[in-house]
Design an enzyme around this catalytic site. Structure first.
Site, PDB file in Angstrom:
ATOM      1  N   ASP A   1       0.815  -1.293  -0.099  1.00 36.85           N
ATOM      2  CA  ASP A   1       0.008  -0.145   0.143  1.00 36.85           C
ATOM      3  C   ASP A   1       0.959   1.245   0.031  1.00 36.85           C
ATOM      4  O   ASP A   1       0.377   2.232   0.307  1.00 36.85           O
ATOM      5  CB  ASP A   1      -0.962  -0.068   1.351  1.00 36.85           C
TER       6      ASP A   1
ATOM      7  N   HIS B   1      13.015   5.381  12.759  1.00 37.47           N
ATOM      8  CA  HIS B   1      12.757   5.499  11.293  1.00 37.47           C
ATOM      9  C   HIS B   1      13.520   6.822  10.879  1.00 37.47           C
ATOM     10  O   HIS B   1      13.853   7.737  11.375  1.00 37.47           O
ATOM     11  CB  HIS B   1      11.446   5.825  11.004  1.00 37.47           C
TER      12      HIS B   1
ATOM     13  N   GLU C   1      -2.094   5.120   2.785  1.00 35.50           N
ATOM     14  CA  GLU C   1      -2.115   3.918   2.540  1.00 35.50           C
ATOM     15  C   GLU C   1      -3.583   3.128   2.227  1.00 35.50           C
ATOM     16  O   GLU C   1      -3.485   2.368   1.129  1.00 35.50           O
ATOM     17  CB  GLU C   1      -1.539   2.920   3.674  1.00 35.50           C
TER      18      GLU C   1
ATOM     19  N   ARG D   1       2.666   8.945   8.937  1.00 31.76           N
ATOM     20  CA  ARG D   1       2.442  10.117   8.461  1.00 31.76           C
ATOM     21  C   ARG D   1       1.103  10.814   9.643  1.00 31.76           C
ATOM     22  O   ARG D   1       1.423  11.897   9.851  1.00 31.76           O
ATOM     23  CB  ARG D   1       1.814  10.319   7.097  1.00 31.76           C
TER      24      ARG D   1
ATOM     25  N   GLU E   1      -0.475  -9.169  -1.143  1.00 32.60           N
ATOM     26  CA  GLU E   1      -0.952  -8.614  -0.097  1.00 32.60           C
ATOM     27  C   GLU E   1      -2.334  -7.498  -0.253  1.00 32.60           C
ATOM     28  O   GLU E   1      -2.504  -6.334   0.222  1.00 32.60           O
ATOM     29  CB  GLU E   1       0.070  -7.603   0.765  1.00 32.60           C
TER      30      GLU E   1
ATOM     31  N   HIS F   1       6.153   5.639  12.985  1.00 27.86           N
ATOM     32  CA  HIS F   1       6.590   6.622  11.812  1.00 27.86           C
ATOM     33  C   HIS F   1       5.454   6.933  10.876  1.00 27.86           C
ATOM     34  O   HIS F   1       5.391   7.950  10.062  1.00 27.86           O
ATOM     35  CB  HIS F   1       7.411   5.656  11.017  1.00 27.86           C
TER      36      HIS F   1
HETATM   37  C1  UD1 Z   1       6.816   4.958   3.641  1.00 23.64           C
HETATM   38  C2  UD1 Z   1       5.444   4.409   3.145  1.00 23.64           C
HETATM   39  C3  UD1 Z   1       4.588   3.761   4.381  1.00 23.64           C
HETATM   40  C4  UD1 Z   1       5.396   2.662   4.955  1.00 23.64           C
HETATM   41  C5  UD1 Z   1       6.709   3.245   5.250  1.00 23.64           C
HETATM   42  C6  UD1 Z   1       7.451   2.110   5.929  1.00 23.64           C
HETATM   43  C7  UD1 Z   1       4.172   6.161   1.504  1.00 23.64           C
HETATM   44  C8  UD1 Z   1       3.337   7.302   1.385  1.00 23.64           C
HETATM   45  N1  UD1 Z   1       4.470   5.622   2.689  1.00 23.64           N
HETATM   46  O1  UD1 Z   1       6.508   5.749   4.902  1.00 23.64           O
HETATM   47  O2  UD1 Z   1       3.417   3.363   3.754  1.00 23.64           O
HETATM   48  O3  UD1 Z   1       4.536   2.254   6.149  1.00 23.64           O
HETATM   49  O4  UD1 Z   1       7.296   3.742   4.133  1.00 23.64           O
HETATM   50  O5  UD1 Z   1       8.844   2.387   6.723  1.00 23.64           O
HETATM   51  O6  UD1 Z   1       4.405   5.250   0.489  1.00 23.64           O
HETATM   52  N2  UD1 Z   1      14.081   8.415   4.812  1.00 23.64           N
HETATM   53  C9  UD1 Z   1      15.564   8.294   4.728  1.00 23.64           C
HETATM   54  N3  UD1 Z   1      16.087   7.077   4.256  1.00 23.64           N
HETATM   55  C10 UD1 Z   1      15.476   6.003   4.003  1.00 23.64           C
HETATM   56  C11 UD1 Z   1      14.204   6.264   4.218  1.00 23.64           C
HETATM   57  C12 UD1 Z   1      13.426   7.202   4.487  1.00 23.64           C
HETATM   58  O7  UD1 Z   1      16.327   9.336   4.734  1.00 23.64           O
HETATM   59  O8  UD1 Z   1      15.945   4.917   3.733  1.00 23.64           O
HETATM   60  C13 UD1 Z   1      13.598   9.765   4.933  1.00 23.64           C
HETATM   61  C14 UD1 Z   1      13.549  10.591   3.638  1.00 23.64           C
HETATM   62  O9  UD1 Z   1      13.896  11.988   4.336  1.00 23.64           O
HETATM   63  C15 UD1 Z   1      12.249  10.455   3.383  1.00 23.64           C
HETATM   64  C16 UD1 Z   1      11.515  10.377   4.409  1.00 23.64           C
HETATM   65  O10 UD1 Z   1      12.251   9.572   5.416  1.00 23.64           O
HETATM   66  O11 UD1 Z   1      11.993  11.668   2.436  1.00 23.64           O
HETATM   67  C17 UD1 Z   1      10.055   9.665   4.161  1.00 23.64           C
HETATM   68  O12 UD1 Z   1      10.046   8.599   3.459  1.00 23.64           O
HETATM   69  P1  UD1 Z   1       8.494   8.110   2.735  1.00 23.64           P
HETATM   70  O13 UD1 Z   1       9.110   7.020   2.009  1.00 23.64           O
HETATM   71  O14 UD1 Z   1       8.271   9.300   2.003  1.00 23.64           O
HETATM   72  O15 UD1 Z   1       7.536   7.936   3.841  1.00 23.64           O
HETATM   73  P2  UD1 Z   1       7.678   6.966   5.083  1.00 23.64           P
HETATM   74  O16 UD1 Z   1       7.123   7.692   6.164  1.00 23.64           O
HETATM   75  O17 UD1 Z   1       8.948   6.185   5.057  1.00 23.64           O
HETATM   76  N1  UDP Z   2      11.870  -3.628  10.558  1.00 23.05           N
HETATM   77  C1  UDP Z   2      13.378  -3.412  10.274  1.00 23.05           C
HETATM   78  N2  UDP Z   2      13.980  -2.782  11.034  1.00 23.05           N
HETATM   79  C2  UDP Z   2      13.795  -1.841  11.857  1.00 23.05           C
HETATM   80  C3  UDP Z   2      12.278  -1.738  12.302  1.00 23.05           C
HETATM   81  C4  UDP Z   2      11.268  -2.691  11.402  1.00 23.05           C
HETATM   82  O1  UDP Z   2      13.712  -4.557   9.562  1.00 23.05           O
HETATM   83  O2  UDP Z   2      14.568  -1.099  12.682  1.00 23.05           O
HETATM   84  C5  UDP Z   2      10.844  -4.395   9.776  1.00 23.05           C
HETATM   85  C6  UDP Z   2       9.799  -5.088  10.448  1.00 23.05           C
HETATM   86  O3  UDP Z   2      10.205  -6.446  11.116  1.00 23.05           O
HETATM   87  C7  UDP Z   2       8.981  -5.326   9.663  1.00 23.05           C
HETATM   88  C8  UDP Z   2       9.136  -4.100   8.564  1.00 23.05           C
HETATM   89  O4  UDP Z   2      10.305  -3.554   9.153  1.00 23.05           O
HETATM   90  O5  UDP Z   2       8.797  -6.416   8.810  1.00 23.05           O
HETATM   91  C9  UDP Z   2       7.825  -3.034   9.004  1.00 23.05           C
HETATM   92  O6  UDP Z   2       8.497  -1.756   8.504  1.00 23.05           O
HETATM   93  P1  UDP Z   2       7.852  -0.400   8.651  1.00 23.05           P
HETATM   94  O7  UDP Z   2       7.493  -0.558   9.888  1.00 23.05           O
HETATM   95  O8  UDP Z   2       8.760   0.625   8.235  1.00 23.05           O
HETATM   96  O9  UDP Z   2       6.583  -0.140   7.713  1.00 23.05           O
HETATM   97  P2  UDP Z   2       5.034  -0.664   7.624  1.00 23.05           P
HETATM   98  O10 UDP Z   2       4.835  -2.286   7.672  1.00 23.05           O
HETATM   99  O11 UDP Z   2       4.416   0.027   8.617  1.00 23.05           O
HETATM  100  O12 UDP Z   2       4.536  -0.429   6.434  1.00 23.05           O
END
Ligand code: UD1
Ligand code: UDP
Length: 380
Positions: free
Chosen positions: A99, A242, A135, A211, A121, A209
């Protein structure tokens, strides 16, 4: 008969963890499938951690992540970059997962190129447009565009049927999270972070984490966590924060500089699963962790008002507690002090299948493309 060309497209940590078993299975059955891996790198470091663990070398890496990226930027960048790749590779089917914005934008790209879409999924729902945001609509829109649905449970299958998706396009497979979990958890595993926790302390694992939780809800929860840690001197918190700067800032401001709260970098999935398996309980707003915890027998306080994973609530492992301070405090203290309640939640019950979801997905694809099921002929 020619091979079926399957393009997997994913971009964030959770998609990678749950698509990795599918990618590995497709590579194993390479007499039948030609696998092309595309990562958008919506996440960079957190995606790379997963690719390294599962030894996946993507064929294409769109490398789109920007600090503090917006949904508009993400969506348009995925669309702009994928078109040429879809033209060049012309896969028989594109597989997307879950999602995220990568999921939704990749489905739109595949649709524009009239390529069959398989949604791994599929069928998770809260039926609440803004919770989780974005999502819930990402998955609804992806399901609208999809041709094959890999539903993790019968409950998610029912959601798809309610939306009039045809029964013969839906395959109940279990969740590939369990396939991944089978590979990672090891009783003898030791992570150096565990050396920080004295043997007589109870470890609470925290992640947050989403939004819709950024801002006030997150501040409230972190403040309560700090207060409760101050009140009970036999607990310690580990929180792999995160990389989102909005999350990092608040976590450091409220939870930083406490001897029994350890803010650490995101862990790779092997470290995280093993740490989760050693925790006393978990507090999270994550989707994936809600799927993993019932197998590990770890109670989870879910820091959200809705969940698309009701199976874990019914199994008794998850409790939806929201983010209001009174509720968070009450349920934390409840788990810390009421051993009967703790035991009820800590019984391992796994509603997400037997860890063979990726094999079933391959079988379903093979079946739909007129081949016998390759891995076990299940869908004949
Ligand atoms: C995204 C997904 C969310 C998922 C989450 C898992 C969307 C809109 N959101 O949210 O559904 O639950 O990933 O973690 O698709 N960043 C880094 N390095 C990384 C990852 C993120 O620096 O490896 C920082 C960046 O500044 C980036 C920000 O995190 O702009 C947000 O990342 P983004 O993918 O937009 O949103 P998430 O909250 O991670
Ligand atoms: N996870 C990980 N390292 C971490 C925190 C979470 O590998 O430090 C794994 C966790 O076991 C799960 C997945 O990341 O499999 C969940 O990711 P996240 O919470 O970022 O996203 P969501 O599932 O909410 O989309």
């Amino acid at each position: 008969m020619r091979k079926i060309k399957v393009m997997t497209i994913f971009g964030t940590r959770p998609e990678a963890i749950k698509m990795a078993p599918v990618v590995c299975k497709l590579k194993e059955y390479n007499d039948d499938f030609d696998e092309v891996t595309v990562v958008t790198a919506q996440h960079r470091e957190m995606l790379d951690q997963v690719l390294k663990i599962f030894k996946i070398n993507p064929d294409y890496d769109l490398n789109i992540m920007k600090q503090r990226q917006t949904l508009d930027e993400l969506t348009s960048n995925v669309l702009l970059h994928l078109g040429n790749i879809l033209n060049k590779e012309s896969p028989d089917i594109v597989l997307v997962h879950g999602d995220t914005t990568t999921t939704f934008a990749a489905s739109v790209a595949a649709f524009y190129h009239k390529i069959t879409i398989g949604h791994v999924e599929a069928g998770l729902r809260t039926w609440d447009k803004y919770s989780p945001f974005p999502e819930e609509m990402n998955r609804q829109m992806t399901d609208t565009l999809s041709d094959l649905y890999f539903a993790p449970t019968e409950e998610s299958e029912m959601n798809l049927l309610k939306e009039n998706h045809a029964q013969n396009k839906i395959f109940v497979t279990g969740n590939t999270a369990i396939d991944a979990l089978k590979e990672t958890v090891n009783e003898n595993y030791h992570h150096k972070i565990m050396d920080l926790i004295a043997p007589n302390k109870r470890m609470i694992l925290v992640t947050m984490h989403r939004r819709e939780n950024q801002g006030k809800p997150m501040c409230q929860v972190f403040q309560v966590v700090r207060d409760v840690v101050d009140r009970y001197d036999d607990i310690e918190v580990i929180y792999p924060v995160h990389l989102n700067p909005a999350v990092q800032k608040v976590a450091n401001e409220i939870l930083g500089n406490h001897p029994r709260i350890h803010l650490i970098e995101p862990l790779d999935v092997v470290d995280f699963h093993n740490l989760a398996a050693r925790s006393y309980f978990i507090m999270t707003d994550s989707g994936g962790i809600q799927e993993e915890a019932p197998s590990l027998g770890k109670p989870v306080l879910v820091l959200r008002n809705t969940t698309e994973r009701p199976e874990g609530v019914k199994a008794g492992t998850l409790r939806l507690i929201g983010t209001e301070p009174s509720s968070v405090r009450k349920w934390m203290i409840n788990l810390l002090t009421d051993s009967n309640e703790y035991q009820r939640m800590a019984e391992a019950r796994n509603p997400y299948g037997d860890g063979e979801a990726s094999r079933r997905i391959l079988d379903a694809i093979a079946f739909k493309f007129g081949k016998k099921g390759v891995a076990q002929n299940r869908f004949e």
